[in-house]
Write an enzyme that holds these catalytic residues in place. Structure first.
Site, PDB file in Angstrom:
ATOM      1  N   LEU A 179       0.401  -1.595  -0.065  1.00  0.00           N
ATOM      2  CA  LEU A 179      -0.083   0.113   0.237  1.00  0.00           C
ATOM      3  C   LEU A 179       0.671   1.297   0.033  1.00  0.00           C
ATOM      4  O   LEU A 179       1.788   1.205   0.398  1.00  0.00           O
ATOM      5  CB  LEU A 179      -0.715   0.181   1.096  1.00  0.00           C
ATOM      6  CG  LEU A 179      -2.191  -0.818   1.071  1.00  0.00           C
ATOM      7  CD1 LEU A 179      -2.639  -1.558   2.509  1.00  0.00           C
ATOM      8  CD2 LEU A 179      -3.104  -1.373   0.755  1.00  0.00           C
ATOM      9  N   HIS A 199       0.012 -10.801  10.063  1.00  0.00           N
ATOM     10  CA  HIS A 199       1.503 -10.764   9.672  1.00  0.00           C
ATOM     11  C   HIS A 199       2.028 -12.479  10.599  1.00  0.00           C
ATOM     12  O   HIS A 199       1.800 -12.546  11.998  1.00  0.00           O
ATOM     13  CB  HIS A 199       2.762 -10.346  10.313  1.00  0.00           C
ATOM     14  CG  HIS A 199       3.859 -10.380   9.519  1.00  0.00           C
ATOM     15  ND1 HIS A 199       4.165 -10.692   7.758  1.00  0.00           N
ATOM     16  CD2 HIS A 199       4.690 -10.637   9.158  1.00  0.00           C
ATOM     17  CE1 HIS A 199       5.425 -11.136   8.136  1.00  0.00           C
ATOM     18  NE2 HIS A 199       5.533 -11.449   9.039  1.00  0.00           N
TER      19      HIS A 199
HETATM   20  C1  GAR Z   1      -2.162 -15.635   6.639  1.00  0.00           C
HETATM   21  O1  GAR Z   1      -1.497 -16.106   7.692  1.00  0.00           O
HETATM   22  C2  GAR Z   1      -1.679 -13.903   6.886  1.00  0.00           C
HETATM   23  O2  GAR Z   1      -0.905 -14.045   7.759  1.00  0.00           O
HETATM   24  C3  GAR Z   1      -0.752 -13.987   5.403  1.00  0.00           C
HETATM   25  O3  GAR Z   1      -1.043 -14.359   4.715  1.00  0.00           O
HETATM   26  C4  GAR Z   1      -2.042 -15.799   4.780  1.00  0.00           C
HETATM   27  C5  GAR Z   1      -3.865 -15.127   4.341  1.00  0.00           C
HETATM   28  O4  GAR Z   1      -5.029 -16.818   4.947  1.00  0.00           O
HETATM   29  N1  GAR Z   1      -0.198 -12.824   5.401  1.00  0.00           N
HETATM   30  C6  GAR Z   1       0.823 -12.193   5.121  1.00  0.00           C
HETATM   31  O5  GAR Z   1       1.898 -12.713   4.718  1.00  0.00           O
HETATM   32  C7  GAR Z   1       0.679 -10.681   4.660  1.00  0.00           C
HETATM   33  N2  GAR Z   1       2.342 -10.490   4.732  1.00  0.00           N
HETATM   34  P1  GAR Z   1      -6.129 -16.481   4.947  1.00  0.00           P
HETATM   35  O6  GAR Z   1      -6.554 -16.650   3.318  1.00  0.00           O
HETATM   36  O7  GAR Z   1      -6.412 -17.922   5.123  1.00  0.00           O
HETATM   37  O8  GAR Z   1      -6.517 -15.631   5.951  1.00  0.00           O
END
Ligand code: GAR
Length: 224
Positions: free
Chosen positions: A98, A114
């Protein structure tokens, strides 16, 4: 005296939306201080959009590829958020960086989850990197979003043990279960006003959780 109005929350996703689902489920509780007003995805094929629609929640796809610049995409997102009367934005697996402009519009009102214990392991492939480093404790963080990636005042964290037998997948699953617990907790803290920023740090309401119990001691593997 009547209860304070619930904060209107938008969840921004790019994929499966399991954290989105945990927020939707938590927000069903009568005493939860926020309601999920909108789910927005930059990917029209995100599985989470269908899951949101099945819950009768407004679900909008804004394909970033249909906008020539990041700014135009973000202006369209911002307009959609304003149109839906959104008070708080929750990034939940939203995989677009963003700009400072967008972050400024939602300063103090935008949360991100995160999959690591920040400030360790910013960026991608957090579980692979944690395993490669041999850390014994890993986890997840909910923080307020600032222009720098994966930085910003920490609202909640949860820790898990790293097991000798872990693969990136087993570790990710253990962390994800904690993500599903702390994101609703963090949103509750912020939406209710129980937590707030003092001198650049989030204070109030707690925000720490985790279980570092290792299921059973495993013998040292043979090096021969
Ligand atoms: C989650 O593990 C979240 O922490 C990560 O993506 C996944 C989404 O899973 N986010 C990142 O890595 C952001 N940098 P979800 O779509 O099942 O919630």
């Amino acid at each position: 005296m009547s209860a304070p109005a619930k904060k209107r929350v938008a969840i921004l996703i790019s994929g499966r939306g399991s954290n989105m689902t945990s927020l939707i489920e938590a927000a069903r509780a009568a005493d939860f201080p926020a309601e999920i007003a909108l789910v927005l995805s930059n990917r029209p094929d995100a599985a989470g959009l269908d899951a949101a629609r099945a819950e009768k929640i407004a679900a909008v796809a804004l394909d970033h590829k249909q906008h020539d610049t990041r700014e135009k995409f973000e202006r369209a997102m911002h307009a959609t958020l304003v149109e839906h009367g959104v008070d708080i934005v929750c990034l939940a697996g939203f995989m677009r960086l963003l700009t400072p402009w967008f972050v400024e519009q939602w300063r103090g009102k935008m949360l991100n989850i995160h999959p690591a214990l920040l400030p360790s392991y910013k960026g991608l492939h957090t579980h692979e990197r944690a395993l490669a480093d041999g850390v014994k404790i890993h986890g997840c963080t909910v923080h307020l979003v600032v222009p720098d990636m994966d930085a910003g005042p920490i609202v909640a964290q949860s820790a898990v043990p790293v097991l000798d037998s872990d693969t990136p997948e087993t570790l990710a699953a253990r962390v994800l279960a904690r993500e599903h617990a702390i994101y609703p907790m963090a949103l509750r803290l912020v939406a209710s006003g129980a937590a707030g920023i003092v001198d650049g740090r989030v204070r109030g309401g707690g925000g720490a959780s985790g279980d570092l119990t290792v299921p059973s001691a495993t013998p040292r593997p043979s090096t021969a």
